[in-house]
Scaffold this motif. Structure first.
Motif, PDB file in Angstrom:
ATOM      1  N   UNK A 144     -23.403 -25.274 -10.828  1.00  6.65           N
ATOM      2  CA  UNK A 144     -23.268 -25.777 -12.193  1.00  6.65           C
ATOM      3  C   UNK A 144     -22.513 -24.732 -13.022  1.00  6.65           C
ATOM      4  N   UNK A 145     -21.985 -25.135 -14.172  1.00 10.85           N
ATOM      5  CA  UNK A 145     -21.296 -24.146 -15.026  1.00 10.85           C
ATOM      6  C   UNK A 145     -22.177 -22.951 -15.386  1.00 10.85           C
ATOM      7  N   UNK A 146     -23.486 -23.147 -15.412  1.00 10.86           N
ATOM      8  CA  UNK A 146     -24.404 -22.045 -15.724  1.00 10.86           C
ATOM      9  C   UNK A 146     -24.435 -20.984 -14.631  1.00 10.86           C
ATOM     10  N   UNK A 147     -23.876 -21.281 -13.479  1.00  5.72           N
ATOM     11  CA  UNK A 147     -23.787 -20.297 -12.390  1.00  5.72           C
ATOM     12  C   UNK A 147     -22.556 -19.407 -12.514  1.00  5.72           C
ATOM     13  N   UNK A 148     -21.704 -19.688 -13.481  1.00  7.77           N
ATOM     14  CA  UNK A 148     -20.506 -18.876 -13.683  1.00  7.77           C
ATOM     15  C   UNK A 148     -20.890 -17.447 -14.046  1.00  7.77           C
ATOM     16  N   UNK A 149     -20.377 -16.497 -13.272  1.00  9.82           N
ATOM     17  CA  UNK A 149     -20.728 -15.085 -13.465  1.00  9.82           C
ATOM     18  C   UNK A 149     -19.942 -14.234 -12.475  1.00  9.82           C
ATOM     19  N   UNK A 150     -20.008 -12.937 -12.680  1.00 13.52           N
ATOM     20  CA  UNK A 150     -19.595 -11.997 -11.645  1.00 13.52           C
ATOM     21  C   UNK A 150     -20.813 -11.749 -10.760  1.00 13.52           C
ATOM     22  N   UNK A 151     -20.632 -11.917  -9.467  1.00 11.73           N
ATOM     23  CA  UNK A 151     -21.721 -11.764  -8.510  1.00 11.73           C
ATOM     24  C   UNK A 151     -21.585 -10.417  -7.802  1.00 11.73           C
ATOM     25  N   UNK A 152     -22.710  -9.682  -7.758  1.00 16.76           N
ATOM     26  CA  UNK A 152     -22.745  -8.348  -7.176  1.00 16.76           C
ATOM     27  C   UNK A 152     -23.681  -8.310  -5.976  1.00 16.76           C
ATOM     28  N   UNK A 153     -23.231  -7.655  -4.957  1.00 20.35           N
ATOM     29  CA  UNK A 153     -24.047  -7.329  -3.795  1.00 20.35           C
ATOM     30  C   UNK A 153     -24.659  -5.944  -4.038  1.00 20.35           C
ATOM     31  N   UNK A 154     -25.903  -5.753  -3.626  1.00 25.75           N
ATOM     32  CA  UNK A 154     -26.563  -4.476  -3.841  1.00 25.75           C
ATOM     33  C   UNK A 154     -27.485  -4.149  -2.680  1.00 25.75           C
ATOM     34  N   UNK A 155     -27.664  -2.861  -2.453  1.00 33.02           N
ATOM     35  CA  UNK A 155     -28.533  -2.419  -1.378  1.00 33.02           C
ATOM     36  C   UNK A 155     -29.564  -1.412  -1.865  1.00 33.02           C
ATOM     37  N   UNK A 156     -30.710  -1.453  -1.244  1.00 35.16           N
ATOM     38  CA  UNK A 156     -31.773  -0.511  -1.570  1.00 35.16           C
ATOM     39  C   UNK A 156     -31.812   0.605  -0.525  1.00 35.16           C
ATOM     40  N   UNK A 157     -32.439   1.681  -0.907  1.00 34.66           N
ATOM     41  CA  UNK A 157     -32.751   2.741   0.047  1.00 34.66           C
ATOM     42  C   UNK A 157     -34.138   2.513   0.639  1.00 34.66           C
ATOM     43  N   UNK A 158     -34.735   1.400   0.304  1.00 33.65           N
ATOM     44  CA  UNK A 158     -36.089   1.078   0.752  1.00 33.65           C
ATOM     45  C   UNK A 158     -36.095  -0.253   1.492  1.00 33.65           C
ATOM     46  N   UNK A 159     -37.264  -0.567   2.082  1.00 34.09           N
ATOM     47  CA  UNK A 159     -37.346  -1.739   2.936  1.00 34.09           C
ATOM     48  C   UNK A 159     -37.730  -3.005   2.182  1.00 34.09           C
ATOM     49  N   UNK A 160     -38.489  -2.863   1.123  1.00 33.68           N
ATOM     50  CA  UNK A 160     -39.102  -4.017   0.497  1.00 33.68           C
ATOM     51  C   UNK A 160     -38.207  -4.738  -0.484  1.00 33.68           C
TER      52      UNK A 160
END
Length: 123
Positions: free
Chosen positions: A86-102
């Protein structure tokens, strides 16, 4: 130092689908939890989804039943399948990683980030 790069963004009509990918270089995902965030113009960066090494997932309510997060640990690649956009999904999408497992939904709990990919949904 692991670096992340997103791809797969673009322009799509409402009701359409996109699949985002996030590839790691300079290292591996290892057994870290990974996530997707998004930031719309003029808004804060928001949590979208997260996944553990073994595939446990967690979604924000607004994308449940529409988005699917997955990962290929052998390929060090994270995915976000987005359906019924939907138009409400318009955004810049970022991938991110943790240094932890959870799993985590706060961006402060993530340690490394990709530069982002633009997703635009037209009405």
């Amino acid at each position: 130092q692991v670096q992340l790069v997103e791809s797969g963004g673009g322009l799509v009509q409402a009701g359409g689908s996109l699949r985002l990918s996030c590839a790691a270089s300079g290292g591996t995902f290892g057994n870290r939890a990974m996530g997707w965030f998004r930031q719309a113009p003029g808004k804060e960066r928001d949590f979208v989804a997260a996944i553990t090494y073994f595939g446990t997932t967690y979604y924000t309510d607004s994308v449940k039943e529409r988005f699917t997060i997955s990962r290929d640990n052998a390929k060090n690649t994270l995915y976000l399948q987005m359906n019924s956009l939907t138009p409400e999904d318009t955004a810049v999408y970022y991938c991110a990683g943790r240094a932890a497992y959870g799993l985590a939904r706060s961006d402060r709990d993530y340690d490394y980030w990709g530069p982002g990919t633009q997703v635009t949904v037209s009405s």
